[in-house]
Design an enzyme around this catalytic site. Structure first.
Site, PDB file in Angstrom:
ATOM      1  N   GLY A   5       6.082  -2.866   1.051  1.00 37.33           N
ATOM      2  CA  GLY A   5       5.959  -3.201  -0.359  1.00 37.33           C
ATOM      3  C   GLY A   5       7.033  -4.176  -0.820  1.00 37.33           C
ATOM      4  N   GLY A  63       2.282   0.244   2.434  1.00 36.90           N
ATOM      5  CA  GLY A  63       1.194   0.843   3.204  1.00 36.90           C
ATOM      6  C   GLY A  63       1.674   1.662   4.382  1.00 36.90           C
ATOM      7  N   VAL A  89      -0.034  -4.458  -1.824  1.00 34.85           N
ATOM      8  CA  VAL A  89       0.392  -3.560  -0.753  1.00 34.85           C
ATOM      9  C   VAL A  89       0.705  -4.386   0.486  1.00 34.85           C
ATOM     10  CG1 VAL A  89      -0.132  -1.444   0.519  1.00 34.85           C
ATOM     11  CG2 VAL A  89      -1.323  -1.891  -1.642  1.00 34.85           C
ATOM     12  N   CYS A  90       1.903  -4.191   1.010  1.00 36.58           N
ATOM     13  CA  CYS A  90       2.243  -4.733   2.328  1.00 36.58           C
ATOM     14  C   CYS A  90       2.874  -3.589   3.104  1.00 36.58           C
ATOM     15  CB  CYS A  90       3.141  -5.971   2.239  1.00 36.58           C
ATOM     16  SG  CYS A  90       4.807  -5.711   1.636  1.00 36.58           S
ATOM     17  N   GLY A  91       3.440  -3.841   4.244  1.00 32.58           N
ATOM     18  CA  GLY A  91       3.963  -2.751   5.063  1.00 32.58           C
ATOM     19  C   GLY A  91       4.941  -1.856   4.324  1.00 32.58           C
TER      20      GLY A  91
END
Length: 171
Positions: A69, A109, A65-67
């Site tokens: 994706g 996220g 998960v990143c800001g």
């Protein structure tokens, strides 16, 4: 199932929630970090080691998960044997595994709510690769590209991941 999770600051809270839900459902969770919120961290620092662990077979599946994706997905897909997909819906999470043998789910996220993210996660984890001839044929083409990019013999990372051997041997 042994599931790796990893996130930068943009996915930190969602990763924590997903990890809790996974543990509640009886999965063994391996956390690749970040383990503390750090607004200055970088997604490759978590995506690459997680993707390597998935490709080696140390864990069965991974969730990044990143800001958005996107960055985590790009980084993970640079690892030979990693097949990461950014999903925003149940269908893509399921179909990605059934048809493309996806082994890493990427989520945003900041773009996906926890309920949708959890639906994607559950579908991703319960689905198995169909093994249909057309899907094996397509994955074999990807394998051939990966094989051409593999390090020279003697490099400790030169071994082909188990999951790729199975696809190649089936074609």
């Amino acid at each position: 199932m042994i599931v790796a999770v990893g996130a930068d600051h943009g996915g930190f809270e969602m990763k924590r929630e997903i990890a809790k839900l996974l543990a509640t459902e009886g999965h063994k969770v391996v956390d690749f970090g970040n383990k503390v919120y750090d607004a200055a961290d970088d997604y490759p620092d978590f995506a690459i080691p997680l993707a390597q662990a998935v490709a080696r077979g140390d864990v069965e599946r991974g969730i990044l998960v990143c800001g958005s994706g996107v960055g985590a997905c790009v980084a993970a897909n640079k690892v030979i044997g990693a097949r990461a997909a950014l999903c925003h819906d149940d269908y893509s999470a399921r179909q990605g595994v059934e048809d493309d043998n996806v082994n890493i789910l990427c989520l945003g996220g900041r773009t996906t709510g926890i309920a949708v993210a959890w639906d994607c996660t559950r579908s991703f984890l319960k689905t198995k690769f169909s093994g249909a001839d057309r899907h094996r044929r397509r994955l074999a083409k990807v394998y051939r590209l990966e094989k051409s990019r593999m390090p020279a013999a003697g490099d400790r990372n030169a071994a082909l991941p188990k999951s790729q051997e199975q696809v190649h041997d089936a074609v």
